[in-house]
Design a protein around this motif. Sequence first.
Motif, PDB file in Angstrom:
ATOM      1  N   ASN A 401     -13.291  19.839 119.936  1.00  0.00           N
ATOM      2  CA  ASN A 401     -13.766  18.646 119.840  1.00  0.00           C
ATOM      3  C   ASN A 401     -15.222  18.152 118.998  1.00  0.00           C
ATOM      4  N   TYR A 402     -15.513  17.220 118.816  1.00  0.00           N
ATOM      5  CA  TYR A 402     -16.844  16.941 118.080  1.00  0.00           C
ATOM      6  C   TYR A 402     -17.989  17.340 118.703  1.00  0.00           C
ATOM      7  N   ASP A 403     -18.300  17.436 119.969  1.00  0.00           N
ATOM      8  CA  ASP A 403     -19.310  18.037 120.725  1.00  0.00           C
ATOM      9  C   ASP A 403     -19.480  19.258 120.397  1.00  0.00           C
ATOM     10  N   VAL A 404     -18.459  20.027 120.947  1.00  0.00           N
ATOM     11  CA  VAL A 404     -18.383  21.454 120.477  1.00  0.00           C
ATOM     12  C   VAL A 404     -18.714  21.842 119.268  1.00  0.00           C
ATOM     13  N   PHE A 405     -17.998  21.451 118.272  1.00  0.00           N
ATOM     14  CA  PHE A 405     -18.143  21.619 117.017  1.00  0.00           C
ATOM     15  C   PHE A 405     -19.502  21.431 116.293  1.00  0.00           C
ATOM     16  N   ARG A 406     -19.997  20.485 116.863  1.00  0.00           N
ATOM     17  CA  ARG A 406     -21.466  20.175 116.175  1.00  0.00           C
ATOM     18  C   ARG A 406     -22.474  21.227 116.768  1.00  0.00           C
ATOM     19  N   ARG A 407     -22.532  21.503 118.012  1.00  0.00           N
ATOM     20  CA  ARG A 407     -23.224  22.424 118.619  1.00  0.00           C
ATOM     21  C   ARG A 407     -23.219  23.793 118.052  1.00  0.00           C
ATOM     22  N   ARG A 408     -21.757  24.119 117.939  1.00  0.00           N
ATOM     23  CA  ARG A 408     -21.656  25.579 117.302  1.00  0.00           C
ATOM     24  C   ARG A 408     -21.833  25.745 115.677  1.00  0.00           C
ATOM     25  N   ILE A 409     -21.368  24.644 115.068  1.00  0.00           N
ATOM     26  CA  ILE A 409     -21.623  24.810 113.492  1.00  0.00           C
ATOM     27  C   ILE A 409     -23.001  24.699 113.294  1.00  0.00           C
ATOM     28  N   GLN A 410     -23.894  23.913 114.048  1.00  0.00           N
ATOM     29  CA  GLN A 410     -25.480  24.082 113.651  1.00  0.00           C
ATOM     30  C   GLN A 410     -26.018  25.406 114.088  1.00  0.00           C
ATOM     31  N   ARG A 411     -25.564  26.040 115.060  1.00  0.00           N
ATOM     32  CA  ARG A 411     -26.209  27.308 115.359  1.00  0.00           C
ATOM     33  C   ARG A 411     -25.458  28.359 114.223  1.00  0.00           C
ATOM     34  N   THR A 412     -24.290  28.153 113.818  1.00  0.00           N
ATOM     35  CA  THR A 412     -23.698  28.933 112.713  1.00  0.00           C
ATOM     36  C   THR A 412     -24.380  28.823 111.388  1.00  0.00           C
ATOM     37  N   LEU A 413     -24.662  27.603 111.023  1.00  0.00           N
ATOM     38  CA  LEU A 413     -25.339  27.378 109.831  1.00  0.00           C
ATOM     39  C   LEU A 413     -26.670  27.855 109.844  1.00  0.00           C
ATOM     40  N   SER A 414     -27.350  27.843 110.888  1.00  0.00           N
ATOM     41  CA  SER A 414     -28.850  28.373 110.909  1.00  0.00           C
ATOM     42  C   SER A 414     -28.928  29.880 111.189  1.00  0.00           C
ATOM     43  N   SER A 415     -27.765  30.680 111.283  1.00  0.00           N
ATOM     44  CA  SER A 415     -27.756  32.092 111.198  1.00  0.00           C
ATOM     45  C   SER A 415     -27.681  32.787 109.964  1.00  0.00           C
ATOM     46  N   SER A 416     -28.559  34.037 109.829  1.00  0.00           N
ATOM     47  CA  SER A 416     -28.263  34.766 108.669  1.00  0.00           C
ATOM     48  C   SER A 416     -28.001  36.151 109.373  1.00  0.00           C
ATOM     49  N   ILE A 417     -26.971  36.824 108.609  1.00  0.00           N
ATOM     50  CA  ILE A 417     -26.270  37.755 109.196  1.00  0.00           C
ATOM     51  C   ILE A 417     -26.632  39.029 108.372  1.00  0.00           C
ATOM     52  N   ARG A 418     -27.336  40.133 108.815  1.00  0.00           N
ATOM     53  CA  ARG A 418     -27.861  41.253 108.234  1.00  0.00           C
ATOM     54  C   ARG A 418     -27.324  42.437 109.016  1.00  0.00           C
ATOM     55  N   SER A 419     -27.421  43.411 108.133  1.00  0.00           N
ATOM     56  CA  SER A 419     -26.994  44.842 108.827  1.00  0.00           C
ATOM     57  C   SER A 419     -28.035  45.387 109.521  1.00  0.00           C
ATOM     58  N   THR A 420     -27.482  45.759 110.527  1.00  0.00           N
ATOM     59  CA  THR A 420     -28.529  46.537 111.806  1.00  0.00           C
ATOM     60  C   THR A 420     -28.982  47.875 111.312  1.00  0.00           C
ATOM     61  N   ARG A 421     -30.445  47.953 111.111  1.00  0.00           N
ATOM     62  CA  ARG A 421     -30.936  49.310 110.738  1.00  0.00           C
ATOM     63  C   ARG A 421     -31.204  50.115 112.013  1.00  0.00           C
ATOM     64  N   THR A 422     -30.476  51.286 111.934  1.00  0.00           N
ATOM     65  CA  THR A 422     -30.632  52.212 112.995  1.00  0.00           C
ATOM     66  C   THR A 422     -31.721  53.248 113.063  1.00  0.00           C
ATOM     67  N   HIS A 423     -31.963  53.689 114.170  1.00  0.00           N
ATOM     68  CA  HIS A 423     -33.023  54.928 114.124  1.00  0.00           C
ATOM     69  C   HIS A 423     -32.597  56.047 113.429  1.00  0.00           C
ATOM     70  N   SER A 424     -33.439  56.962 112.757  1.00  0.00           N
ATOM     71  CA  SER A 424     -33.207  58.073 112.300  1.00  0.00           C
ATOM     72  C   SER A 424     -34.666  58.770 111.764  1.00  0.00           C
ATOM     73  N   THR A 425     -34.201  60.179 111.776  1.00  0.00           N
ATOM     74  CA  THR A 425     -35.327  61.074 110.901  1.00  0.00           C
ATOM     75  C   THR A 425     -35.762  60.577 109.762  1.00  0.00           C
ATOM     76  N   LEU A 426     -34.797  60.292 108.975  1.00  0.00           N
ATOM     77  CA  LEU A 426     -35.046  59.846 107.657  1.00  0.00           C
ATOM     78  C   LEU A 426     -36.041  58.605 107.511  1.00  0.00           C
ATOM     79  N   GLY A 427     -35.562  57.597 108.420  1.00  0.00           N
ATOM     80  CA  GLY A 427     -36.357  56.281 108.469  1.00  0.00           C
ATOM     81  C   GLY A 427     -37.890  56.454 108.683  1.00  0.00           C
ATOM     82  N   ILE A 428     -38.141  57.340 109.586  1.00  0.00           N
ATOM     83  CA  ILE A 428     -39.362  57.670 110.024  1.00  0.00           C
ATOM     84  C   ILE A 428     -40.105  58.249 109.014  1.00  0.00           C
ATOM     85  N   ALA A 429     -39.413  59.335 108.285  1.00  0.00           N
ATOM     86  CA  ALA A 429     -40.059  60.105 107.343  1.00  0.00           C
ATOM     87  C   ALA A 429     -40.397  59.246 106.044  1.00  0.00           C
ATOM     88  N   VAL A 430     -39.676  58.213 105.594  1.00  0.00           N
ATOM     89  CA  VAL A 430     -39.722  57.174 104.614  1.00  0.00           C
ATOM     90  C   VAL A 430     -40.979  56.582 104.904  1.00  0.00           C
TER      91      VAL A 430
END
Length: 885
Positions: A401-430
């Motif tokens: 319904n509209y109430d659920v739609f508007r709450r979740r679409i607002q949260r969706t549109l304000s979200s930016s999806i980016r790949s998670t960077r994980t730990h590694s020896t290479l990362g710290i070395a860089v």
Amino acid sequence: MTADTARTSWRGGKTTEDIIQDTEEDPKIYHYWTEGKGIFLGNGLSRSEQKAATIAACCLKDYERGHSPTLPRNFDGITRQQLILYQVKYSYAWRIFGISLSTFFIFVPSFNGKLLTLFLHTYAILIFSIDLYIKDQFFDDQKYNVIEGKRSRVLFHAMKFLLILLSLQACLQYLFMNSPTVHAFTLAVSVFKPIIFFYESRRARDALEALIRISKKLLHVILIEFFLILIFAAIACRLYYDYESFQSLPQAWVSLFALSTTVVNPSIWMPAYNESRWNAVFFVIFIIVSVFYLHSLVLSVVFQVFIQSATEIHRRSNSCKEESLQLAFLALTSTKNSANNDNNQLPLDNNALVDTRLICETLRLLRPHYSQQKLNVLIDIILPPNFENNSGQEVNENNLNYDVFRRRIQRTLSSSIRSTRTHSTLGIAVEILSVIVAILNFVFVVIFTSLLQSNNRNDKIEFIVGSLLTVLTLLEVSIRYNPWQYSNRKHFINRLNAALDGMGCIGGIVSFIGIILYMSGNERGMEYLWIGRAIGMVQSMRFSIWFREVLKRSLYVLPFLAGPIFLILTTMHVFVYIGMALWEGAIDVEEQASNEDIQYLYYLNNFNSYGQGCITVFNVLVVNDWHEIATVFLYASRCSSPFIVYLYFVLVVIVAVCIMLNVIVAFFVETFVAQLNLVDMEDGSQVAGGNNPSTGTLHSEVTTRTASIARSWIFDPNDLKKTMVKSSSCPNTGEIVDFDVIRKEGFDDIMQSVANDDDKQIEVARSLIDSIEAVHALTPGWNDNVGHLLCCRHSKIQFRTKSFGNLVMLYLPREEDVQSMIMGITESLSSSDSGDQSSANPNQQIGRYLPNPNDNSKMLQINGALLPQNNGILLITASVHEFQK
């Protein structure tokens, strides 16, 4: 229904090739429009459903821009042509190569050659004519409910009139270039060119509205200042008539006005002070009244009225965005509820439901650059895996319904999806390599620059060291950029910073060009090498979280600063053409060079051309020595009357400096400083259990060795806005990939900061949590099993009592679980408009129950409610209860 089920239903279990084949065989499958990368596939949807998803995507794009809906409310009347025109108008290509480039051509008076000038001006007029045609296509169906109301209709007709004048000007300039009448007509038409800014930019129109409000109140303050200067000028004429600056009332008034702008302080009154020390009393009193009091009063009026205007703009933006959301929802339900197609309001019974398949298709149209994995993360936000178990009648099988739609679409549109960077020896070395290169580059520039005038210079050593640093800089940036995708296991602090790393790349490229030139025998190659290494020093600033947050905030603020900037550009443009009308060709540079009454080279400030006029007005904006610039025009060949000259420059100082620049200051103070305080709260705010930050953000876990460094020195600023971590599987390989969901800031957030609502809520929440802690401290042992948390709904800043952290830690040991619970309670309480916090239900309460993992006889009860006096603050209590089996 889970998110995976929704995705399967959305695609119909078919591959892209199957869908294309079905489309060729079944006309019900509809390909609605095309884009550069290919056809938007309907994914098994019927023609009407695909059209509904496309219209909804357009409405949600308007929502993201803060606009009211562009398309007409009668969905059946929307044509394919209108949808294609919508796509064209809001495409990057049209805005950059069409509108922006044409605006530049319009404002440049002439190019090399009459034919080139005619061609480029004609191109610009044609582009704006097409833009007017596109807008007119939307106006036809809804004359009285257009994109931005009455202001847009007025500017629409004003723009048509301006294009007619510009067309006539271009033709006359080409045919009669040296005619004085044509030149005068060109100057008159050019004054109205800034209409283009207000036609295209809603922020420029909002800034103009704020300026009109400011001017009405500020006029009284300016008149008071002028009158007080007149009183002091009359006194000065009697006391200091022996001095040249005070021999007449007009001359004394101009001298004291210049003193009030501090450009002649203290030189103008030092002769009188030299004669008698008591003469300082008069000038000190005048400076206190004019500079310290009246100018501060002007600044306070500008601040107050601008913030009031920003609050009104924020409310109007919320209203426009709400209308766009409603139209998007109605578009998605139009296939089921055709009777409601002509309305722009929700059905009164609020029982309309939208098919989740259409929502998935709408998200794909909104984010065409997202991979399928990222789209799955967005779908998980709007359709969480457990959403069929939610309490209440929010869903009906695969509908929202509209109430659920508007709450979740607002949260969706304000979200930016980016790949998670994980730990590694290479990362710290860089990162270690980046630090070493930055330090060596800094030492190289400082040491060898100090040896430029020394006889001990060795160009060969400088060249070798500079070349080595250049190679290392390009190497470490390329590793972090990861163009070959050789590894995704990088430390999270290795994210590229677009501005700082971009400057580092530019410096590296410049230095590399210098290396090639020097090796080819060109001695100027060393200059390029030095310039590149000096530019590369900027990259070292990315190791400071404070500076990165300043830069990040600047990049957020600058686009929203377009309105005030357009006002300043308009003011400069108008005053330049007024100056050209008065003094174009009236300043003979060679003649003025021999005039001893004019400061050396100040005669270059003139209005002999548009470019020189812009430099002159800009120098006046800086305020310093504007009176010396005005002196140049007292020796002009025309319009050299002191009344004309000083009237012009006093108006420039009042309008451009006292009003325009103060608007910029007001905007920066409210948006910049308020948000930087959020970073400072990391160290000084209340924390739960002594470890968790008080802000409502999720910090990536780091190793014990690097945790303190990462938080205080090289912490990724993107993680300051991180709200959750989501996982998604690759549709081809089945590999599970983690993504960071980061909350984006938009116009609504910026104007919320300007309106200063966040600061008020934060202060209220801070004072309340301090009061609760004081009560606990005064009553030891009382309610040790109860903890409290206060969360500001907009800024997400949290304040916790120590007992809250101690109680929750046992039941929810991970901080992300705590944040997920808080977010769920906030969503449940936000059944009303989240943008309008006053409309939320203050009596509603949400409860959660968590069993003790070690003791079955205990249970943690968490209750959440909005404060009755301030619905922008969420109160959450945690209490432990014991019960018998």
